[in-house]
Design a protein around this motif. Sequence first.
Motif, PDB file in Angstrom:
ATOM      1  N   GLU A  92      43.909  26.303  47.003  1.00  0.00           N
ATOM      2  CA  GLU A  92      43.738  25.389  47.670  1.00  0.00           C
ATOM      3  C   GLU A  92      41.370  25.334  48.032  1.00  0.00           C
ATOM      4  OE1 GLU A  92      42.381  29.177  51.076  1.00  0.00           O
ATOM      5  OE2 GLU A  92      44.170  28.502  49.216  1.00  0.00           O
ATOM      6  N   ARG A  93      40.739  25.909  47.030  1.00  0.00           N
ATOM      7  CA  ARG A  93      39.069  25.548  47.402  1.00  0.00           C
ATOM      8  C   ARG A  93      38.913  25.311  45.590  1.00  0.00           C
ATOM      9  NH1 ARG A  93      37.235  27.502  51.794  1.00  0.00           N
ATOM     10  NH2 ARG A  93      36.488  25.912  52.106  1.00  0.00           N
ATOM     11  N   CYS A  94      40.170  25.046  45.113  1.00  0.00           N
ATOM     12  CA  CYS A  94      39.368  25.056  43.303  1.00  0.00           C
ATOM     13  C   CYS A  94      40.243  23.870  42.778  1.00  0.00           C
ATOM     14  CB  CYS A  94      40.091  26.317  43.068  1.00  0.00           C
ATOM     15  SG  CYS A  94      39.516  26.803  40.997  1.00  0.00           S
ATOM     16  N   LYS A  95      39.078  22.558  42.679  1.00  0.00           N
ATOM     17  CA  LYS A  95      39.141  22.003  41.586  1.00  0.00           C
ATOM     18  C   LYS A  95      40.083  22.423  40.704  1.00  0.00           C
ATOM     19  CE  LYS A  95      37.469  18.532  44.466  1.00  0.00           C
ATOM     20  NZ  LYS A  95      36.502  17.328  44.705  1.00  0.00           N
ATOM     21  N   SER A  96      39.156  22.689  39.802  1.00  0.00           N
ATOM     22  CA  SER A  96      39.172  23.085  37.770  1.00  0.00           C
ATOM     23  C   SER A  96      38.166  24.492  38.063  1.00  0.00           C
ATOM     24  CB  SER A  96      38.972  22.082  37.472  1.00  0.00           C
ATOM     25  OG  SER A  96      37.384  21.709  37.841  1.00  0.00           O
ATOM     26  N   LEU A  97      38.258  25.137  36.718  1.00  0.00           N
ATOM     27  CA  LEU A  97      37.931  26.201  37.077  1.00  0.00           C
ATOM     28  C   LEU A  97      37.267  26.355  35.344  1.00  0.00           C
ATOM     29  CD1 LEU A  97      36.934  29.561  36.962  1.00  0.00           C
ATOM     30  CD2 LEU A  97      39.345  29.877  36.722  1.00  0.00           C
ATOM     31  N   ILE A  98      35.766  26.680  34.931  1.00  0.00           N
ATOM     32  CA  ILE A  98      35.393  26.991  34.255  1.00  0.00           C
ATOM     33  C   ILE A  98      34.349  28.247  33.931  1.00  0.00           C
ATOM     34  CG2 ILE A  98      33.639  25.618  32.538  1.00  0.00           C
ATOM     35  CD1 ILE A  98      33.115  23.363  33.966  1.00  0.00           C
ATOM     36  N   SER A  99      35.600  29.590  32.868  1.00  0.00           N
ATOM     37  CA  SER A  99      35.104  30.558  33.270  1.00  0.00           C
ATOM     38  C   SER A  99      33.858  30.726  31.586  1.00  0.00           C
ATOM     39  CB  SER A  99      36.114  31.444  32.897  1.00  0.00           C
ATOM     40  OG  SER A  99      35.928  32.710  33.134  1.00  0.00           O
TER      41      SER A  99
END
Length: 282
Positions: A130-137
């Motif tokens: 719920e805190r994450c709009k998108s992820l870049i790893s």
Amino acid sequence: MGLSNVNGVDIEWSLIGAKDAPVILMTRGLGTQLIDWPLSLCAHLLRSSFSIILYDNRDAGLSQKFGDCDVPYVRVNGNPAPEIEADYTLFDMAADSVALLDHLEIKQAHILGNSMGGMISQIIAAKYPERCKSLISIMSSAGEDGPVTEDETVWKALIEPGPPADDEEAIADKWVRDAVLFESRTYPPDEEDIRDFAARSIERCYCPRGTMRQLAAVRASTGRQELLPLIKCPALVIHGDEDRLIPPSSGERAAELIPDATFALIEGMAHDLTEPLMKQIS
């Protein structure tokens, strides 16, 4: 900006840009500080109407040090030790990050991290969706086959004890030697630039024992392959084809495990964020 107690830990942070703009939480890798982010990357993100949160992980930079904890033993090979004595894990560090968002009253953010920071970012995306709009790893792994190289020369350089804090020249010499192993061969760093940056970093914080405690946290937090399929937000996994610390296959595997993730292999990129490649990253 400032030092705030979140999740029971004092974390140094800086919020740059408008608080009501889309926020990117940027998490650094092993033993590095918030000042290590390339200026060109930060500038591009700000020009793109994002705000950015830069912060020092626990045991790095101006954040709290766990100096009363012993530095754990880490074996010199590419295989995960069966049991790691770690005083905290990457899951604790991910909780620090989410608590910082709470402190800043930010409900959701884009989550970006490099190396160890990518591992922490993966945990945030999986455990706090719920805190994450998108992820870049970036230049990270799924942690299923050991988080770091099996190249013993690279591994030894990673865990080699740092020179004494009062010997700035020796510290800079080590940074120059390490750059040959960790950084891009296509875009090799300038030795004078390395030494200048070493001087600035040492003046702000030099804590090699903290780096070893972070490394123990990485080694104790393998097995994230069970978490990655839980990630539901849009995800981009970036890796360099010259990375000798965490091989490109590890990044590709992470992308395979994250549903609908995009994998981008950057030519000429190693285990670094070299300025000539920042346009491709951003």
